[in-house]
Design a protein around this motif. Structure first.
Motif, PDB file in Angstrom:
ATOM      1  N   THR A  30       0.778  -1.237   0.000  1.00  0.00           N
ATOM      2  CA  THR A  30       0.000   0.000   0.000  1.00  0.00           C
ATOM      3  C   THR A  30       0.808   1.284   0.000  1.00  0.00           C
ATOM      4  O   THR A  30       0.372   2.276  -0.577  1.00  0.00           O
ATOM      5  CB  THR A  30      -0.961   0.035   1.199  1.00  0.00           C
ATOM      6  OG1 THR A  30      -0.208  -0.019   2.413  1.00  0.00           O
ATOM      7  CG2 THR A  30      -1.952  -1.116   1.157  1.00  0.00           C
ATOM      8  N   SER A  34      -0.028   4.671  -2.020  1.00  0.00           N
ATOM      9  CA  SER A  34      -0.408   5.858  -1.251  1.00  0.00           C
ATOM     10  C   SER A  34       0.497   7.037  -1.583  1.00  0.00           C
ATOM     11  O   SER A  34       0.037   8.175  -1.663  1.00  0.00           O
ATOM     12  CB  SER A  34      -0.345   5.574   0.248  1.00  0.00           C
ATOM     13  OG  SER A  34      -1.322   4.639   0.618  1.00  0.00           O
ATOM     14  N   LYS A  37      -0.607   8.888  -4.338  1.00  0.00           N
ATOM     15  CA  LYS A  37      -1.902   9.500  -4.050  1.00  0.00           C
ATOM     16  C   LYS A  37      -3.078   8.711  -4.622  1.00  0.00           C
ATOM     17  O   LYS A  37      -4.092   9.271  -5.025  1.00  0.00           O
ATOM     18  CB  LYS A  37      -1.931  10.948  -4.530  1.00  0.00           C
ATOM     19  CG  LYS A  37      -0.855  11.791  -3.888  1.00  0.00           C
ATOM     20  CD  LYS A  37      -0.887  13.197  -4.407  1.00  0.00           C
ATOM     21  CE  LYS A  37       0.289  13.966  -3.849  1.00  0.00           C
ATOM     22  NZ  LYS A  37       0.432  15.253  -4.466  1.00  0.00           N
ATOM     23  N   LYS A  38      -2.943   7.405  -4.643  1.00  0.00           N
ATOM     24  CA  LYS A  38      -4.026   6.527  -5.081  1.00  0.00           C
ATOM     25  C   LYS A  38      -4.973   6.281  -3.918  1.00  0.00           C
ATOM     26  O   LYS A  38      -4.557   6.213  -2.765  1.00  0.00           O
ATOM     27  CB  LYS A  38      -3.472   5.182  -5.564  1.00  0.00           C
ATOM     28  CG  LYS A  38      -2.460   5.275  -6.670  1.00  0.00           C
ATOM     29  CD  LYS A  38      -3.107   5.604  -7.974  1.00  0.00           C
ATOM     30  CE  LYS A  38      -2.048   5.579  -9.064  1.00  0.00           C
ATOM     31  NZ  LYS A  38      -2.551   5.978 -10.332  1.00  0.00           N
ATOM     32  N   ASP A  39      -6.253   6.143  -4.207  1.00  0.00           N
ATOM     33  CA  ASP A  39      -7.236   5.782  -3.192  1.00  0.00           C
ATOM     34  C   ASP A  39      -7.163   4.273  -2.962  1.00  0.00           C
ATOM     35  O   ASP A  39      -7.053   3.500  -3.912  1.00  0.00           O
ATOM     36  CB  ASP A  39      -8.650   6.155  -3.644  1.00  0.00           C
ATOM     37  CG  ASP A  39      -8.862   7.648  -3.706  1.00  0.00           C
ATOM     38  OD1 ASP A  39      -8.185   8.377  -2.955  1.00  0.00           O
ATOM     39  OD2 ASP A  39      -9.708   8.089  -4.502  1.00  0.00           O
ATOM     40  N   LEU A  40      -7.240   3.884  -1.699  1.00  0.00           N
ATOM     41  CA  LEU A  40      -7.124   2.471  -1.356  1.00  0.00           C
ATOM     42  C   LEU A  40      -8.224   2.058  -0.389  1.00  0.00           C
ATOM     43  O   LEU A  40      -8.674   2.859   0.418  1.00  0.00           O
ATOM     44  CB  LEU A  40      -5.776   2.191  -0.683  1.00  0.00           C
ATOM     45  CG  LEU A  40      -4.519   2.557  -1.451  1.00  0.00           C
ATOM     46  CD1 LEU A  40      -3.302   2.399  -0.558  1.00  0.00           C
ATOM     47  CD2 LEU A  40      -4.383   1.695  -2.683  1.00  0.00           C
ATOM     48  N   LEU A  41      -8.604   0.816  -0.465  1.00  0.00           N
ATOM     49  CA  LEU A  41      -9.475   0.186   0.518  1.00  0.00           C
ATOM     50  C   LEU A  41      -8.727  -1.059   0.974  1.00  0.00           C
ATOM     51  O   LEU A  41      -8.494  -1.973   0.179  1.00  0.00           O
ATOM     52  CB  LEU A  41     -10.830  -0.177  -0.091  1.00  0.00           C
ATOM     53  CG  LEU A  41     -11.820  -0.864   0.836  1.00  0.00           C
ATOM     54  CD1 LEU A  41     -12.151   0.021   2.025  1.00  0.00           C
ATOM     55  CD2 LEU A  41     -13.085  -1.213   0.075  1.00  0.00           C
ATOM     56  N   TYR A  54      -0.879   3.966   6.246  1.00  0.00           N
ATOM     57  CA  TYR A  54      -1.547   5.183   5.768  1.00  0.00           C
ATOM     58  C   TYR A  54      -0.985   6.449   6.395  1.00  0.00           C
ATOM     59  O   TYR A  54      -0.972   7.501   5.771  1.00  0.00           O
ATOM     60  CB  TYR A  54      -3.075   5.110   5.915  1.00  0.00           C
ATOM     61  CG  TYR A  54      -3.651   5.127   7.309  1.00  0.00           C
ATOM     62  CD1 TYR A  54      -3.797   6.307   8.028  1.00  0.00           C
ATOM     63  CD2 TYR A  54      -4.093   3.958   7.907  1.00  0.00           C
ATOM     64  CE1 TYR A  54      -4.348   6.317   9.297  1.00  0.00           C
ATOM     65  CE2 TYR A  54      -4.650   3.958   9.174  1.00  0.00           C
ATOM     66  CZ  TYR A  54      -4.774   5.144   9.860  1.00  0.00           C
ATOM     67  OH  TYR A  54      -5.325   5.150  11.115  1.00  0.00           O
ATOM     68  N   ILE A  58       0.758   9.978   4.409  1.00  0.00           N
ATOM     69  CA  ILE A  58       0.108  11.265   4.712  1.00  0.00           C
ATOM     70  C   ILE A  58       1.137  12.254   5.248  1.00  0.00           C
ATOM     71  O   ILE A  58       1.222  13.394   4.775  1.00  0.00           O
ATOM     72  CB  ILE A  58      -1.034  11.082   5.743  1.00  0.00           C
ATOM     73  CG1 ILE A  58      -2.219  10.350   5.115  1.00  0.00           C
ATOM     74  CG2 ILE A  58      -1.480  12.437   6.307  1.00  0.00           C
ATOM     75  CD1 ILE A  58      -3.275   9.928   6.116  1.00  0.00           C
ATOM     76  N   HIS A  61       3.560  13.376   2.531  1.00  0.00           N
ATOM     77  CA  HIS A  61       2.947  14.357   1.641  1.00  0.00           C
ATOM     78  C   HIS A  61       2.883  15.737   2.304  1.00  0.00           C
ATOM     79  O   HIS A  61       3.186  16.750   1.664  1.00  0.00           O
ATOM     80  CB  HIS A  61       1.545  13.907   1.226  1.00  0.00           C
ATOM     81  CG  HIS A  61       0.824  14.927   0.414  1.00  0.00           C
ATOM     82  ND1 HIS A  61       1.192  15.243  -0.878  1.00  0.00           N
ATOM     83  CD2 HIS A  61      -0.208  15.734   0.715  1.00  0.00           C
ATOM     84  CE1 HIS A  61       0.407  16.200  -1.329  1.00  0.00           C
ATOM     85  NE2 HIS A  61      -0.464  16.507  -0.380  1.00  0.00           N
TER      86      HIS A  61
END
Length: 107
Positions: A30, A34, A37-41, A54, A58, A61
């Motif tokens: 992940t 991340s 800046k990809k959306d992940l579940l 996560y 963050i 960035h």
């Protein structure tokens, strides 16, 4: 290795102080996405390293993005319980302790 992701020096120092040398499987999969800046579940067991997976991107960035025009909230993490909010807050403070970033918790 978590060092393969080339985090900012302050984050790297916190990672080293925490004794993290090997990325967990969830982090290996992940963190690169991340950082792009990809959306992940993501779904993984407790203790698998999801929070670092996560929080580190963050924080990275926030440290490397151009300065925001204001000093308001730059990131918001929503969690389902008060206990988890406190846990995430404490961990974010630990990871950001060698950076100018601060965190707060609202319950």
């Amino acid at each position: 290795m978590l060092t393969q992701f080339k985090f900012e020096k302050g984050l790297q120092k916190a990672i080293e102080r925490l004794g993290y040398s090997q990325a967990t499987p969830v982090q290996e999969k992940t963190i690169p996405l991340s950082l792009e800046k990809k959306d992940l579940l993501v779904c993984a067991k407790t203790g698998s390293g999801k929070t670092a997976a996560y929080l580190l991107p963050i924080l990275q960035h926030l440290l490397t993005a151009p300065a925001a025009s204001n000093t308001g909230t730059l990131a918001l993490i929503l969690v389902p319980t008060r206990e988890l909010a406190r846990q995430v807050h404490k961990y974010s403070q630990t990871l950001a302790q060698h950076t100018p970033l601060t965190a707060g918790v609202i319950t």
